[in-house]
Enzyme design. Structure first.
Site, mmCIF file in Angstrom:
data_model
loop_
_atom_site.group_PDB
_atom_site.id
_atom_site.type_symbol
_atom_site.label_atom_id
_atom_site.label_comp_id
_atom_site.label_asym_id
_atom_site.label_seq_id
_atom_site.Cartn_x
_atom_site.Cartn_y
_atom_site.Cartn_z
ATOM 1 N N GLU A 190 -4.124 -3.321 -4.060
ATOM 2 C CA GLU A 190 -5.030 -4.475 -4.083
ATOM 3 C C GLU A 190 -6.463 -3.977 -4.213
ATOM 4 O O GLU A 190 -7.035 -3.470 -3.237
ATOM 5 C CB GLU A 190 -4.884 -5.314 -2.807
ATOM 6 N N GLU B 10 -4.507 -16.733 1.075
ATOM 7 C CA GLU B 10 -5.121 -15.898 2.102
ATOM 8 C C GLU B 10 -6.407 -16.553 2.584
ATOM 9 O O GLU B 10 -7.310 -16.824 1.792
ATOM 10 C CB GLU B 10 -5.412 -14.506 1.523
HETATM 11 MN MN MN Z 1 -6.465 -10.006 -0.216
#
Ligand code: MN
Length: 312
Positions: free
Chosen positions: A159, A253
């Site tokens: 990520e 998120e």
């Molecule tokens: Mn994230």
């Protein structure tokens, strides 16, 4: 589970997930039960669980709760400042590698087959650029970790994050190069729309640059609050995901300092809260992602050549 809107278009559906941090700030048995139950109740297909110490967590309980509620899990991790592997400090690198090994143990224990996050460096502001030696150290550690993950049937997601949270991977393009150099088939690219918003030309460009390596998406607004209440170009993202044929998970998120730990709030710079009702936030995010994806699939189907249909 799949959503009626997407089914009616005949389009494949992405698993839609939610980060456990919407519900809880720890992973006690009571927190695990609450977070998994509420995620399922809000309509999600999976929950993303931040890694915990596998020696002190009831992994079987989590596995059983997931099965009982019919949802999947993925695991996430961001290496802390003392766990950096993007470094020439051997002691820090060793600590970070042990943490990554623990994440594999945790993921296998709860029945997850994906570990995503800032696995390649600490998640913190660096005061200098990455050096060739620190980058090579990160690659060397991750090659060993990826081999262990492969044996456990687990994929790793890199990520990339914004410039204030790592000096190593800030764009999809950099991440593609990093993964190519890493050279392990079970390592994928993970886009977070919040980070992409700061660093990429636009969301669609990030998806195109990621190409076939794209494995996972964090859906977060530019301010990390309710999806659709900020400036992220969601239609542009969904359109490109459909064009690219991406069928992997898309996980919402968002965090509140009322719920996550002080340490987490400090790590991600959570200085103000944008919501106070996690159940409402979760239902809203689930609807937003499924509705937006279904609309993109319908628009794509209308633009694409129709199959020939017999008229007699
Ligand atoms: Mn994230």
């Amino acid at each position: 589970m799949s959503h009626p809107d997407a089914q009616s278009s005949g389009a494949p559906t992405n698993p839609i997930g939610i980060h456990a941090g919407v519900w809880v700030g720890d992973w006690t048995p009571a927190s695990a039960e609450y977070a998994i139950r509420e995620s399922a109740r809000a309509g999600f297909d999976l929950i993303e669980i931040p890694v915990r110490d596998p020696r002190t967590t009831d992994l079987a309980l989590t596995r059983h709760l997931l099965a009982d509620h019919g949802i999947d899990a993925v695991v996430s991790l961001a290496l802390g400042a003392h766990l950096d592997i993007n470094t020439e400090d051997a002691a820090s690198s060793d600590r970070g590698e042990r943490m990554l090994d623990d994440a594999i143990t945790f993921a296998r224990g709860v029945g997850a087959s994906y570990i995503g996050g800032v696995l390649y460096s600490k998640m913190a502001k660096y005061t200098h650029a990455a050096t060739p030696a620190s980058r090579n150290n990160s690659l060397a550690v991750l090659r060993r970790v990826a081999a262990k993950a492969e044996d456990a049937g687990i994929r790793l997601g890199m990520e990339y994050v914004n410039r204030y949270e790592s000096n190593l991977l800030n764009t999809a393009r950099q991440t593609v190069d990093f993964i190519a150099e890493l050279g392990a088939d079970n390592v994928l690219l993970h886009i977070d729309t919040f980070h992409a918003n700061l660093e990429e030309t636009d969301q669609a460009t990030a998806v195109r640059d990621a190409g076939d390596l794209l494995g996972y998406i964090h859906a977060a607004e530019n301010h990390r609050g309710y999806l659709g209440s900020g400036s992220i170009d969601w239609p542009g993202l969904f359109r490109q995901l459909v064009l690219s044929g991406f069928t992997g998970p898309i996980t919402f998120e968002s965090f509140s300092s009322d719920i996550v730990s002080q340490e987490t709030s400090d790590d991600i710079g959570l200085w103000r809260n944008l919501w106070d009702d996690p159940a409402d936030l979760a239902r809203s995010a689930n609807d937003f992602l499924r509705t937006g994806l279904a609309a993109a699939h319908r628009a794509h189907a209308q633009l694409s050549p129709r199959p020939l249909v017999s008229t007699h």
